[in-house]
Design a protein around this motif. Structure first.
Motif, short mmCIF file in Angstrom:
data_model
loop_
_atom_site.label_atom_id
_atom_site.label_comp_id
_atom_site.label_asym_id
_atom_site.label_seq_id
_atom_site.Cartn_x
_atom_site.Cartn_y
_atom_site.Cartn_z
N GLN A 1 0.84 -1.19 0.00
CA GLN A 1 0.00 0.00 0.00
C GLN A 1 0.88 1.24 0.00
O GLN A 1 1.79 1.36 0.80
N VAL A 2 0.56 2.16 -0.91
CA VAL A 2 1.30 3.41 -1.01
C VAL A 2 0.41 4.55 -0.56
O VAL A 2 -0.75 4.64 -0.97
N GLN A 3 0.93 5.40 0.28
CA GLN A 3 0.21 6.60 0.68
C GLN A 3 0.89 7.80 0.01
O GLN A 3 2.11 7.92 0.05
N LEU A 4 0.07 8.64 -0.60
CA LEU A 4 0.57 9.81 -1.30
C LEU A 4 0.03 11.06 -0.61
O LEU A 4 -1.18 11.15 -0.35
N GLU A 5 0.90 12.01 -0.37
CA GLU A 5 0.47 13.25 0.27
C GLU A 5 0.97 14.44 -0.51
O GLU A 5 2.18 14.64 -0.65
N CYS A 22 4.57 15.85 -3.96
CA CYS A 22 3.84 14.64 -3.61
C CYS A 22 4.85 13.68 -2.99
O CYS A 22 5.74 13.18 -3.68
N ALA A 24 5.62 10.16 -1.05
CA ALA A 24 5.05 8.83 -0.90
C ALA A 24 5.64 8.11 0.29
O ALA A 24 6.81 8.30 0.64
N SER A 25 4.82 7.25 0.87
CA SER A 25 5.29 6.35 1.92
C SER A 25 4.72 4.97 1.66
O SER A 25 3.67 4.83 1.02
N GLY A 26 5.43 3.96 2.11
CA GLY A 26 4.94 2.60 1.96
C GLY A 26 5.63 1.81 0.87
O GLY A 26 5.54 0.57 0.87
N PHE A 114 -3.03 4.23 -6.87
CA PHE A 114 -3.09 4.99 -5.64
C PHE A 114 -3.26 6.47 -5.96
O PHE A 114 -2.61 7.00 -6.87
N GLY A 116 -3.53 10.49 -4.15
CA GLY A 116 -3.45 11.36 -3.00
C GLY A 116 -4.80 12.01 -2.76
O GLY A 116 -5.75 11.82 -3.52
N LYS A 117 -4.89 12.80 -1.70
CA LYS A 117 -6.16 13.43 -1.34
C LYS A 117 -6.38 14.74 -2.06
O LYS A 117 -7.49 15.27 -2.03
#
Length: 125
Positions: A1-5, A22, A24-26, A114, A116-117
């Protein structure tokens, strides 16, 4: 799972500049084709710019070509969108997107794994 912020959105006057980030984590982004999309209320999310995994080759929508630049820093696991000469029609929520091993830099929404928000960019005239 990748989280994008995403970060870096804001309000700017026409002709101004902004740089979106942007992070990324994960997972390492080096294996992901990355892209920026944007969306305004009532319209579909549209592709803005993409950067292919491995080669970092890039593609841009015609509406932003020559004004926007996508880049990535795999060591920082971050993708950037540098925007210059902004126009009121660039006003939108900008989304970062990732897809593992996607073979072209022109990422389509249905191929995005994935999202981001989003971060809001407002360009005033």
């Amino acid at each position: 799972q990748v989280q994008l912020e995403e970060s870096g959105g804001g309000m700017v006057q026409a002709g101004g500049s902004l740089t979106l980030s942007c992070t990324a984590s994960g997972a390492p982004l080096v294996s992901y084709t990355m892209a920026w999309f944007r969306q305004v209320p009532g319209k579909e999310r549209e592709f803005v710019a993409g950067s292919r995994y491995l080669t970092s080759s890039t593609t841009y929508a015609d509406t932003v070509k020559g004004r926007f630049t996508i880049s990535r820093d795999n060591a920082k696991n971050t993708v950037y969108l540098q925007m210059i000469n902004l126009k009121p029609e660039d006003t939108a929520v900008y989304y970062c997107a990732a897809s593992l091993y996607y073979s072209t830099s022109t990422l389509t929404p249905n191929a995005v794994m994935f999202w981001g928000k989003g971060t809001l960019v407002t360009v005033s005239s």
